[in-house]
Each structure stands twice: as C-alpha cells, then as structure tokens.
Design an enzyme around this catalytic site. Structure first.
Site, short mmCIF file in Angstrom:
data_model
loop_
_atom_site.label_atom_id
_atom_site.label_comp_id
_atom_site.label_asym_id
_atom_site.label_seq_id
_atom_site.Cartn_x
_atom_site.Cartn_y
_atom_site.Cartn_z
N GLY A 168 12.30 4.38 -3.66
CA GLY A 168 13.70 4.79 -3.78
C GLY A 168 14.13 5.66 -2.63
O GLY A 168 13.46 5.76 -1.60
N ASP A 205 -2.86 3.15 1.21
CA ASP A 205 -1.67 2.83 2.01
C ASP A 205 -1.55 3.80 3.17
O ASP A 205 -0.48 4.38 3.41
CB ASP A 205 -0.41 2.86 1.14
CG ASP A 205 0.76 2.13 1.78
OD1 ASP A 205 0.53 1.31 2.69
OD2 ASP A 205 1.91 2.37 1.38
#
Length: 842
Positions: free
Chosen positions: A511, A623
């Site tokens: 987001g 990641d």
C-alpha cells in the site's frame, strides 16, 4: 377470487414480456456511430463546433446541470491561436459538480479539458466520479502544453452521473470543456492476462470495475494523430522519443490499402492510420549495436496496476505464415506473437490486452524481438496504449445511489397498462433492494466513523465488535500479537493529517507509505494497505510478529500497528534518507562515496546476520533488495519490509515454500527447488552488492541480452577481469584496488550457483568490514592475499575467542527475543586488524 387466480396465471407471461422488452432496449446495436452527446463548452452560453462535434454551452444544455455555486471566466484577449472552447471556463470555489443523465449502461469515455492560462494557474483541486479519485491535487501550471486533456474510461450505470470538482484549501477548481459519451460495444474486455512485477502471468478479472486513466497512446511508426483523424476523437503520439536504441528500429513502408478488419477489431478500436504504419526491426543497425530487440521505455506510475493494449497489423511480411516474433514486457515476461494464429491474412489488425503491475522504477519497457525459428527474422508493432487502473477511494464524494433509475421506452397505446406494471414493479423492486445511500462528503477530513478502511477481497475477517467513539476495536483480527504496540486509528489519522497525499513518500505492493508525526513529536513512516494490493493479511501478520520480537540498529523498528475495522496499518521509525537505491541511480539524491557505500553494505549485512542467527528461531528475509535497505539521516543502513519473511529453528536446513521475492534478486537454487534457506538471502545480497558497485538495476531489459541480468553480467566481467569497466564512473577514482578486489570477491561468493558454496552473512559482514579497512588504511599486501584468501579464514578459531566472538554472541542472542543490539555481533575490523598486526609480528 377468480380474478386474483387469473392474475396469478398471467403473471409469468407478463414478466416474460417485460424481460423481452427490457432486453430489446438494453442490447447494444451492432452498428456504432460516434454519439453527439455529451460535449460541453463550460462557462459559456455559446455552442461551438469542434472536430464535427457540437460542444454545447453549459448554460444552454437542458440535459446537463451543474452546481450553482460557481462562476464563469472568459479570456478577453481571445488570442487567435487559442481554440474557442478554451476561451471560457467554469470556476468552482467550493465542492461542486456537473450532473449528466445516463440512459444506457456501458463503458464511457470521459475527457476533461484544461487550458493553462495565467488567470487559472493558481488552481489546485481534486476531480472525482463514480467513487474514483480521478485527479488529485491537480494543477496545470507546470504543463508543457497550454492545453491539457485528461481522459478516463469508466463503466457507468443508468442514472445520474456526477463529476465532482473539489478545490484544495483556499484555492479553486475549473474546467474548460467536458466530454462524456459511450464507447463502442466490447471496447474494453473485463478480463486479460496479468503480469506481476516478477513476470508471472495469471488471469485477471474485473478490469471494468476500475477507472482507467490514459497515460500513453502511441502511434508506433507513424505521425501524430489528432481528434480530427481519429474515430473516437483521440490523440496518438509518435513513438520515436520513447525508443531506447533508435538505431534498432525503422519505420515500415506505409500500407496503401485499407486494413482488413475482422471482429472484434474495427476502426473504433484504432483508426486506419495506426494499422497502416509500424516500426520494424532494423536488422543491420541492431547488429551493430549488439541489441536485436526494439525497446520502448514509457514513464508510468510507480507500483501501480496498468492496462496495456498492444496493436498489431502485419504490413511487413511478403507472404502469410512467414513471421513469428516475441513481445517482451519489462524484460521478465515474453509472449510469442504469431499473427496467423489470430488472423488468417496479411494487413489484418488485432490487439492483445495485459494488466501489468509496475515496479518502483517509474518506467515500463515494452520490447519486440525476432524468433530464431521464424522464416522472416524481424518483428513489428503498430500501436501501444497504457492506462493506469485506479481503485475506488473511500474519501471522494459519491453520487446518491437512490438517484439511479432504470429507463423503459415502450411505444404503443396497447401496452399502456403494461407500462404501469413495469414502473410500479420496477420501483417496488428498487425500493426493496436499494441500499442506504452513502453521504456526500464535503471535505477529505470527515468524522472517524466515516472511515471504515479498505475492503480486502482476499481477507476473511472475523465478526468485529462495534467501533467505539474512540475508534478502538476489541476483536483483533490478528491473533497472538503484541497488543502493547496497537495504535488507535484516530492517532494515525492525526499523525498523517488524515493520510494527506502531500505526506505520501512511497507506494509498494502492500500500500501507500506516508510521513507522519505522533503526538509526542516522533517522526514515523506509516504504511497503509489498500484494496487490490499485492499483499494482504498474512504479510501484515508476519511483519508484526517478526518486528515485535527483534531489535537491532540495522533493522527498521516497528513503532506500532493498527487493525481496526478493515484497516491494516504498520507504523515504523522514519528513515530520513529513503532507500539505498534512491542514492544509486535514477534519482536526484547526492551520489554516495565509496566509503559510504561500504559502510551501508556492512550495516545491512550485520542486520541480516542478526536476523538469521540472533533473532529467536532464526528468520529468513526472502526479499532482500536495494529498495528494502533504508537509510537514516546519518546514512546508517537498516533492513526493512519483513512481510515475506519466514522463521524456523536455527538448525533447520531449509523451509519448503512457494517461491516469493523480486525478479533479478531471486536465488536460482531456491527458484528451482522451492527450498528456502538463509543462503537465499545471501544470494540476493550479492545482487545488491553489484548494484552498489555498478549503480544500475538488477534487471535492465533495455541493455543487450547478455547484460540484462546484473548478477550474470557482473560475474562474466569478474571472470574476464573486466569488472572495473562496469564500476559506477562517479566513484571509480575513489576506490582502492585492494578494496575493490575484496568487495568483488564477496559479491562473487554470494552469487555462487550452489547455495552450499555461499558464505554466511557473518562472513559477508566480516569481509565487507575488511574491504572498508583496506579502503581507509590502504594496507599494502600481496595481491593474492586480498583476491583469493578468505579474510575470516586468516584467523584461527581460538584467536577469535579473545574478542567479542560471533559464536558467543549468537548464543546470547538466541536466548533473547527482544534485544537492542548496538554493538553488533561481528567483530569490528579495527579489532581484527590489531590482531593481524600481532600475527605479523609473530
């Protein structure tokens, strides 16, 4: 009673007749002509003819109304070069709207026209429609052209369609002209292949539930097309300025005939002139540049979803079935294009739609290249359209749903009674089914109860207790979390000025990220999920659970979280200098020195080392990349974004898991076997090291094929002894050769194909500290000492025990779940170097 019984018998027949009449009215005609409404000349009582359309003065229109709290403005100078529809404008000093009566369900084109005049340059405003925030903090003063058009494609139901203009602060809003008209049937399909940031492809449904904003419309290989020569009054721009290597492409010969349109393609999908021109491979030039693809690079919104339409029409082949080629998107997705699997003849247009998730580079690359198995070794492209897909916003005015109504047009006095039945039954049905309309909001700041958060389709929420006036929620959807970290939603609203767009500092898969200030004066970064985000509840839970039990100077700290209603919000310490990548390339940030880069890499390595061995249970980040390494005001590196992290016992050799991560950083062994280990983080960190050294992205599809993947290209250069040639030119003169050799050795070890051959993060941190000391002290040694030996292996285990040892520190870390590690567990280079001197003395 008999009459009542007879009515019951005829009821199915009546309903069937109603259905037939309704469908006959609703079904679109196969023939489409460009409608004559709505084309509005705003702020005027004069009708003006533009491109064979009559733009009706908004004071003259009977079918269009606008809020009365407004004024009009006229350009008294009326310069001869200013088109007539831009000589007047409607000005709004408060929230206002235009209202259109929509009589047919379908897909509509909505265009807003603005003219950049001195009198209007101070305007700052929002524009919204159908629950979508179309323009945010919009202004025209920085436009390169005096005329600015914004085009949107929306699905609009029958009823009242309102376009809201909302001034920001003490400013005002304005518009010069508006177009609202239905698109041809099946103009946009609701489904297309979705391409993720990593290049994975899946089916995407729901395109028509989003608003599409046109970003680029390109006539590839052809000239500018204006509304005068386009079937839907569109503007198409030439492609030359978007070519990455112009020499690789040439314009094809213009096709002299008319394209052979076959359903579902017609002249309204794109005009003839798009399909009669193309770019094709310039084979001689492409071989000279060692790049056999044609690549166009388009600026797009970062980390957003885009609708892409690529147009093809084979006007370059000498015969049918002689040409196949590849289409590439962002270098990590490819699709073979065989025109004759779609159409059976030459010069026959077709198009392919995609939904593409952009990364945070701000660019999208589209390439075409030959297929080695094809008779003709070329490729072509005729047109490209790129549109941003906009999700619904819960902070924009919404039209009153109760104003929407069905329209029945029935001719014939014989059906008079049936008309009454239809109207009465329709109104009764609507009255029973309609929902309570949402209130129109007059500003972006509403009472707390107006904010119910984002609705996540992929999230199953438990039964929630009613929100109290303070906005708290007793039923947390996130189990077993540290409730002491919960922050009331109203506090986050206050900290971010209700998520003010001016405070937005980034956008990721989860987001938007906002800068905020808590009541105690602490600066924070607030990450708020949104509908349709790539990550959801599992990532939200993981991030909280990981960060609530670890503390380290090189890991970003979690300040708190909020899970009220449908909100998923994470609050972190604020990192003043942004991401590491922001300081390496494609940025206006100051260039980092080699010393600074070494210190940043060393800090990040220490953070990952603590994550692997120091945190309770051991954690694999999964990641690691340059955008997940953040820098504080002193350029201290901190690893961030733990939503994909996995934890497990420290002695566990691997975790079986679905492959997740970022293309270009993925461990190839993990990708093949789906066996995740901490060495997967080590591989990803090796890619980061090359990014730091070379100041280029992990994947760059615009480069020659052998250079696209940084990890592969960097290792080729290392083995050939050419690594210095790809070092960032801005720091090349700063680097001590010994430091460079050690740094390159570390990167090479991290990028080993076999995970067992890679070092631990403790070894990586040690060696980077060593490279830093080589840079700072310029210790003179034999070349082989810094290029072939493992620095950590130069010290025997007993010697290490004389200092704060890694193994001893690990044992202490494993017993603690919350620990502020300011000293780090890897011995400092100064300590190591002092021991080296002792060893030399011996």
């Amino acid at each position: 009673m008999e009459k009542f019984h007879g009515d019951k018998l005829h009821k199915p027949l009546i309903l069937l007749l109603i259905l037939v009449l309704f469908l006959s009215y609703q079904l679109p005609s196969s023939a489409y002509t460009l409608p004559d409404k709505y084309f509005i000349n705003c702020g005027s009582n004069i009708n003006i003819n533009v491109t064979n359309r009559t733009f009706v003065g908004d004071l003259n229109s009977d079918s269009v109304s606008f809020t009365k709290q407004n004024s009009s403005v006229t350009d008294n100078r009326k310069a001869s070069e200013t088109p007539s529809i831009y000589q007047t404008a409607r000005i709004f000093r408060q929230q206002s709207s235009y209202e259109f009566e929509i009589t047919t369900n379908g897909t509509y084109l909505v265009r807003l026209h603005f003219f950049n005049s001195t009198d209007l340059s101070a305007a700052v405003f929002n524009v919204s429609a159908s629950g979508f925030l179309l323009l945010h903090n919009f202004r025209v003063q920085n436009s390169s052209s005096s005329i600015l058009k914004k085009e949107f494609i929306l699905s609009i139901p029958i009823g009242k369609f309102l376009i809201y203009f909302v001034p920001r602060g003490s400013s005002f809003a304005f518009v010069n002209a508006i177009e609202v008209f239905p698109a041809p049937p099946d103009f946009i399909s609701d489904e297309a292949a979705q391409i993720s940031q990593t290049g994975n492809s899946n089916a995407y449904k729901g395109i028509l539930s989003r608003a599409l904003q046109t970003i680029h419309r390109i006539n590839v290989g052809g000239p500018t097309l204006t509304p005068e020569n386009d079937t839907l009054l569109r503007t198409w721009l030439p492609d030359d300025s978007y070519l990455y290597h112009p020499d690789t492409a040439r314009n094809s010969q213009v096709y002299s005939g008319r394209p052979n349109y076959l359903d579902p393609v017609n002249e309204f999908i794109a005009p003839d002139l798009v399909y009669k021109t193309a770019k094709e491979l310039n084979e001689n030039a492409s071989r000279l540049t060692n790049n056999f693809n044609i690549t166009w690079s388009y600026d797009v919104t970062r980390n957003a979803r885009h609708f892409i339409r690529v147009h093809f029409c084979d006007i370059v082949s000498p015969a049918q079935n002689t040409l196949r080629f590849f289409l590439y998107i962002n270098g990590n997705f490819s699709k073979e294009i065989n025109p004759y699997e779609t159409v059976a003849q030459l010069a026959t247009p077709f198009f392919i739609d995609f939904v593409v998730d952009s990364d945070d580079s701000g660019f999208m690359n589209i390439s075409i290249g030959p297929d080695s198995g094809s008779t003709e070794q070329t490729a072509f492209l005729n047109g490209v359209e790129i549109m941003e897909m906009m999700g619904e916003s819960n902070v924009v005015p919404l039209s009153n749903k109760s104003n929407q109504k069905s329209v029945f047009v029935i001719v014939g006095s014989v059906l008079g009674g049936l008309v009454l039945v239809c109207i009465f039954g329709g109104l009764l049905f609507i009255g029973l089914r309609r929902r309570k309309p949402k209130p129109v909001q007059s500003s972006d700041w509403s009472p707390l109860t107006a904010y119910k958060g984002s609705t996540h389709s992929n999230r199953k929420m438990p039964q929630l207790s009613k929100l109290s006036t303070e906005g708290t929620n007793n039923a947390s959807p996130v189990p077993n979390l540290n409730l002491g970290l919960k922050i009331p939603f109203i506090e986050i609203q206050l900290a971010t000025n209700n998520f003010d767009k001016k405070l937005q500092i980034g956008k990721g898969g989860f987001g938007n990220v906002y800068r905020g200030t808590l009541r105690n004066g602490m600066k924070v970064a607030v990450k708020r999920s949104e509908p349709g985000s790539g990550q959801g509840l599992p990532e939200f839970q993981t991030e909280i659970m990981v960060l609530s039990k670890i503390r380290h100077r090189h890991l970003v700290s979690l300040i708190g979280y909020c899970d009220e209603g449908f909100e998923m919000i994470l609050v972190y310490e604020f990192m003043e200098k942004g991401t590491l990548r922001d300081h390496l390339y494609n940025s206006k940030q100051p260039c980092l020195s080699w010393n600074q880069r070494l210190e940043i890499c060393n800090g990040a390595a220490r953070g990952l080392h603590y994550l692997h061995k120091g945190a309770s249970g051991g954690i694999i980040h999964r990641d690691v990349k340059s955008t997940n390494i953040l820098l504080d005001e002193n350029l201290v590196a901190k690893v961030a974004d733990f939503g994909l992290s996995r934890s497990g016992p420290p002695d566990q050799t691997h975790v079986s898991t679905v492959v997740k991560g970022t293309f270009g950083y993925l461990d190839p062994e993990y990708f093949r076997t789906q066996q995740l280990t901490e060495k997967s983080d080590v591989y990803s960190f090796g890619v980061v090291l090359l990014e730091v050294l070379c100041a280029r992205p992990a994947i760059n599809p615009t480069l020659p094929r052998e250079q696209v993947n940084l990890a592969e290209w960097g290792m080729v250069c290392k083995k050939k002894g050419l690594l210095e040639q790809i070092v960032d030119p801005s720091i090349k003169v700063q680097i001590n050769p010994n430091s460079l050799r050690k740094f390159a050795e570390v990167a090479e070890k991290c990028l080993q194909e076999d995970a067992a051959d890679r070092p631990t993060m403790a070894d990586v941190a040690w060696d980077l500290e060593y490279a830093l000391q080589l840079q700072q002290t310029a210790v003179v040694r034999e070349p082989h000492e810094d290029s072939t030996s493992n620095a950590s292996g130069m010290l025997s285990f007993p010697v290490l025990q004389r200092f704060p040892s890694t193994s001893a520190e690990f044992e202490r870390d494993d017993m603690l779940t919350v620990r502020e590690d300011d000293s780090d567990s890897v011995p400092s280079a100064s300590e190591v170097f002092s021991q080296l001197k002792i060893n030399n003395a011996r």
